[in-house]
Design a protein around this motif. Structure first.
Motif, PDB file in Angstrom:
ATOM      1  N   ALA A  27       0.867  -1.179   0.000  1.00 46.50           N
ATOM      2  CA  ALA A  27       0.000   0.000   0.000  1.00 46.50           C
ATOM      3  C   ALA A  27       0.902   1.226   0.000  1.00 46.50           C
ATOM      4  O   ALA A  27       1.686   1.418   0.938  1.00 46.50           O
ATOM      5  CB  ALA A  27      -0.907   0.004   1.230  1.00 46.50           C
ATOM      6  N   ASN A  28       0.809   2.019  -1.057  1.00 47.19           N
ATOM      7  CA  ASN A  28       1.536   3.288  -1.128  1.00 47.19           C
ATOM      8  C   ASN A  28       0.568   4.404  -0.759  1.00 47.19           C
ATOM      9  O   ASN A  28      -0.495   4.530  -1.363  1.00 47.19           O
ATOM     10  CB  ASN A  28       2.095   3.526  -2.529  1.00 47.19           C
ATOM     11  N   ILE A  29       0.952   5.185   0.238  1.00 46.89           N
ATOM     12  CA  ILE A  29       0.100   6.261   0.751  1.00 46.89           C
ATOM     13  C   ILE A  29       0.796   7.589   0.493  1.00 46.89           C
ATOM     14  O   ILE A  29       1.941   7.780   0.912  1.00 46.89           O
ATOM     15  CB  ILE A  29      -0.135   6.090   2.271  1.00 46.89           C
ATOM     16  N   ASN A  30       0.111   8.494  -0.197  1.00 48.77           N
ATOM     17  CA  ASN A  30       0.650   9.829  -0.448  1.00 48.77           C
ATOM     18  C   ASN A  30      -0.276  10.858   0.174  1.00 48.77           C
ATOM     19  O   ASN A  30      -1.475  10.848  -0.087  1.00 48.77           O
ATOM     20  CB  ASN A  30       0.773  10.102  -1.955  1.00 48.77           C
ATOM     21  N   SER A  31       0.283  11.742   0.952  1.00 49.13           N
ATOM     22  CA  SER A  31      -0.491  12.815   1.559  1.00 49.13           C
ATOM     23  C   SER A  31      -0.748  13.897   0.514  1.00 49.13           C
ATOM     24  O   SER A  31       0.180  14.384  -0.121  1.00 49.13           O
ATOM     25  CB  SER A  31       0.273  13.386   2.751  1.00 49.13           C
ATOM     26  N   LEU A  32      -2.029  14.249   0.340  1.00 55.92           N
ATOM     27  CA  LEU A  32      -2.381  15.317  -0.597  1.00 55.92           C
ATOM     28  C   LEU A  32      -2.597  16.628   0.147  1.00 55.92           C
ATOM     29  O   LEU A  32      -2.156  17.678  -0.300  1.00 55.92           O
ATOM     30  CB  LEU A  32      -3.642  14.937  -1.377  1.00 55.92           C
ATOM     31  N   THR A  33      -3.301  16.552   1.273  1.00 56.58           N
ATOM     32  CA  THR A  33      -3.513  17.677   2.185  1.00 56.58           C
ATOM     33  C   THR A  33      -3.399  17.096   3.585  1.00 56.58           C
ATOM     34  O   THR A  33      -3.299  15.876   3.728  1.00 56.58           O
ATOM     35  CB  THR A  33      -4.921  18.318   2.002  1.00 56.58           C
ATOM     36  N   PRO A  34      -3.453  17.915   4.633  1.00 58.96           N
ATOM     37  CA  PRO A  34      -3.373  17.335   5.978  1.00 58.96           C
ATOM     38  C   PRO A  34      -4.480  16.305   6.267  1.00 58.96           C
ATOM     39  O   PRO A  34      -4.301  15.423   7.099  1.00 58.96           O
ATOM     40  CB  PRO A  34      -3.512  18.549   6.894  1.00 58.96           C
ATOM     41  N   ASN A  35      -5.617  16.396   5.568  1.00 57.89           N
ATOM     42  CA  ASN A  35      -6.718  15.477   5.836  1.00 57.89           C
ATOM     43  C   ASN A  35      -7.148  14.650   4.624  1.00 57.89           C
ATOM     44  O   ASN A  35      -8.214  14.039   4.637  1.00 57.89           O
ATOM     45  CB  ASN A  35      -7.934  16.252   6.367  1.00 57.89           C
ATOM     46  N   THR A  36      -6.331  14.623   3.588  1.00 55.95           N
ATOM     47  CA  THR A  36      -6.662  13.840   2.399  1.00 55.95           C
ATOM     48  C   THR A  36      -5.412  13.106   1.928  1.00 55.95           C
ATOM     49  O   THR A  36      -4.328  13.681   1.898  1.00 55.95           O
ATOM     50  CB  THR A  36      -7.170  14.744   1.247  1.00 55.95           C
ATOM     51  N   SER A  37      -5.597  11.845   1.570  1.00 58.97           N
ATOM     52  CA  SER A  37      -4.484  11.036   1.084  1.00 58.97           C
ATOM     53  C   SER A  37      -4.898  10.261  -0.149  1.00 58.97           C
ATOM     54  O   SER A  37      -6.075  10.043  -0.403  1.00 58.97           O
ATOM     55  CB  SER A  37      -4.042  10.044   2.166  1.00 58.97           C
ATOM     56  N   GLU A  38      -3.888   9.849  -0.883  1.00 56.97           N
ATOM     57  CA  GLU A  38      -4.091   9.012  -2.054  1.00 56.97           C
ATOM     58  C   GLU A  38      -3.449   7.662  -1.752  1.00 56.97           C
ATOM     59  O   GLU A  38      -2.324   7.600  -1.263  1.00 56.97           O
ATOM     60  CB  GLU A  38      -3.400   9.674  -3.242  1.00 56.97           C
ATOM     61  N   VAL A  39      -4.192   6.586  -2.029  1.00 57.60           N
ATOM     62  CA  VAL A  39      -3.688   5.244  -1.764  1.00 57.60           C
ATOM     63  C   VAL A  39      -3.720   4.438  -3.057  1.00 57.60           C
ATOM     64  O   VAL A  39      -4.682   4.497  -3.818  1.00 57.60           O
ATOM     65  CB  VAL A  39      -4.546   4.519  -0.701  1.00 57.60           C
ATOM     66  N   GLN A  40      -2.648   3.679  -3.275  1.00 53.05           N
ATOM     67  CA  GLN A  40      -2.608   2.749  -4.395  1.00 53.05           C
ATOM     68  C   GLN A  40      -2.021   1.437  -3.895  1.00 53.05           C
ATOM     69  O   GLN A  40      -1.039   1.431  -3.146  1.00 53.05           O
ATOM     70  CB  GLN A  40      -1.753   3.292  -5.538  1.00 53.05           C
ATOM     71  N   LEU A  41      -2.633   0.330  -4.294  1.00 56.44           N
ATOM     72  CA  LEU A  41      -2.142  -0.996  -3.930  1.00 56.44           C
ATOM     73  C   LEU A  41      -1.379  -1.600  -5.105  1.00 56.44           C
ATOM     74  O   LEU A  41      -1.817  -1.512  -6.254  1.00 56.44           O
ATOM     75  CB  LEU A  41      -3.299  -1.911  -3.550  1.00 56.44           C
ATOM     76  N   LEU A  42      -0.236  -2.191  -4.796  1.00 55.25           N
ATOM     77  CA  LEU A  42       0.595  -2.854  -5.800  1.00 55.25           C
ATOM     78  C   LEU A  42       0.730  -4.322  -5.425  1.00 55.25           C
ATOM     79  O   LEU A  42       1.081  -4.642  -4.291  1.00 55.25           O
ATOM     80  CB  LEU A  42       1.982  -2.212  -5.861  1.00 55.25           C
ATOM     81  N   PHE A  43       0.442  -5.190  -6.369  1.00 50.78           N
ATOM     82  CA  PHE A  43       0.564  -6.637  -6.172  1.00 50.78           C
ATOM     83  C   PHE A  43       1.743  -7.107  -7.000  1.00 50.78           C
ATOM     84  O   PHE A  43       1.817  -6.834  -8.196  1.00 50.78           O
ATOM     85  CB  PHE A  43      -0.721  -7.336  -6.637  1.00 50.78           C
ATOM     86  N   ASP A  44       2.677  -7.811  -6.363  1.00 52.60           N
ATOM     87  CA  ASP A  44       3.854  -8.318  -7.064  1.00 52.60           C
ATOM     88  C   ASP A  44       4.001  -9.790  -6.725  1.00 52.60           C
ATOM     89  O   ASP A  44       4.278 -10.142  -5.572  1.00 52.60           O
ATOM     90  CB  ASP A  44       5.099  -7.534  -6.636  1.00 52.60           C
ATOM     91  N   GLY A  45       3.757 -10.650  -7.721  1.00 53.99           N
ATOM     92  CA  GLY A  45       3.823 -12.088  -7.482  1.00 53.99           C
ATOM     93  C   GLY A  45       4.744 -12.786  -8.452  1.00 53.99           C
ATOM     94  O   GLY A  45       4.937 -12.342  -9.583  1.00 53.99           O
ATOM     95  N   ASP A  46       5.296 -13.896  -7.988  1.00 57.40           N
ATOM     96  CA  ASP A  46       6.204 -14.693  -8.802  1.00 57.40           C
ATOM     97  C   ASP A  46       5.506 -16.013  -9.121  1.00 57.40           C
ATOM     98  O   ASP A  46       5.561 -16.963  -8.342  1.00 57.40           O
ATOM     99  CB  ASP A  46       7.506 -14.932  -8.040  1.00 57.40           C
ATOM    100  N   PHE A  47       4.816 -16.057 -10.266  1.00 57.80           N
ATOM    101  CA  PHE A  47       4.028 -17.222 -10.632  1.00 57.80           C
ATOM    102  C   PHE A  47       4.440 -17.729 -12.004  1.00 57.80           C
ATOM    103  O   PHE A  47       4.905 -16.964 -12.842  1.00 57.80           O
ATOM    104  CB  PHE A  47       2.531 -16.859 -10.685  1.00 57.80           C
ATOM    105  N   ASN A  48       4.199 -19.024 -12.234  1.00 63.12           N
ATOM    106  CA  ASN A  48       4.439 -19.544 -13.579  1.00 63.12           C
ATOM    107  C   ASN A  48       3.379 -18.963 -14.515  1.00 63.12           C
ATOM    108  O   ASN A  48       2.335 -18.502 -14.064  1.00 63.12           O
ATOM    109  CB  ASN A  48       4.481 -21.077 -13.582  1.00 63.12           C
ATOM    110  N   PRO A  49       3.635 -18.945 -15.815  1.00 69.16           N
ATOM    111  CA  PRO A  49       2.716 -18.281 -16.751  1.00 69.16           C
ATOM    112  C   PRO A  49       1.281 -18.805 -16.698  1.00 69.16           C
ATOM    113  O   PRO A  49       0.331 -18.037 -16.814  1.00 69.16           O
ATOM    114  CB  PRO A  49       3.351 -18.549 -18.123  1.00 69.16           C
TER     115      PRO A  49
END
Length: 130
Positions: free
Chosen positions: A84-106
């Motif tokens: 979960a990457n959290i970026n502060s936009l204002t003191p009371n607002t944030s932006e969140v993005q989830l990144l999934f990184d997996g090592d799987f066979n095709p």
């Protein structure tokens, strides 16, 4: 396999979101409606199961206040991390993005890409429930 959720704006401070996401029991609030099981194992780990999918145990791997929380699979059978990457936009607002990184066979990657994409999108959309 790398997947990204859409960025979601949340009317909470980055510190609040970071604290909420480092408390693993709060992940139950983020789960989709198709949740079949959610169980906190300890302060750093939980198991969840979605209908029609195997149960997955996640544990806290790393945290960098107040911008990043990294969870990882506790099993080597499905090696992946959820960040979960959290970026502060204002003191009371944030932006969140989830990144999934997996090592799987095709073949496995092809089978799980759709369900995992939908899953992380739902987790991100539910950030407003924290």
């Amino acid at each position: 396999m790398n997947l990204e959720s859409p960025k979601v704006n949340v009317e909470k401070s980055a510190d609040y979101l970071f604290t909420s996401l480092t408390d693993v029991k709060n992940f139950e609030k983020l789960m989709p409606d198709s949740i079949a099981k959610f169980e906190v194992l300890d302060e750093n780990a939980f198991i969840f199961g979605l209908k029609g999918m195997p149960e997955i145990k996640l544990k806290m791997k790393d945290k960098v206040a107040p911008n990043k929380v990294i969870l990882g699979a506790a099993s080597d059978k499905l090696p992946f991390t959820l960040t979960a990457n959290i970026n502060s936009l204002t003191p009371n607002t944030s932006e969140v993005q989830l990144l999934f990184d997996g090592d799987f066979n095709p073949m496995m990657a092809m089978m799980i890409k759709g369900p995992i994409t939908k899953f992380i999108e739902t987790l991100a959309e539910n950030m407003t429930k924290l």
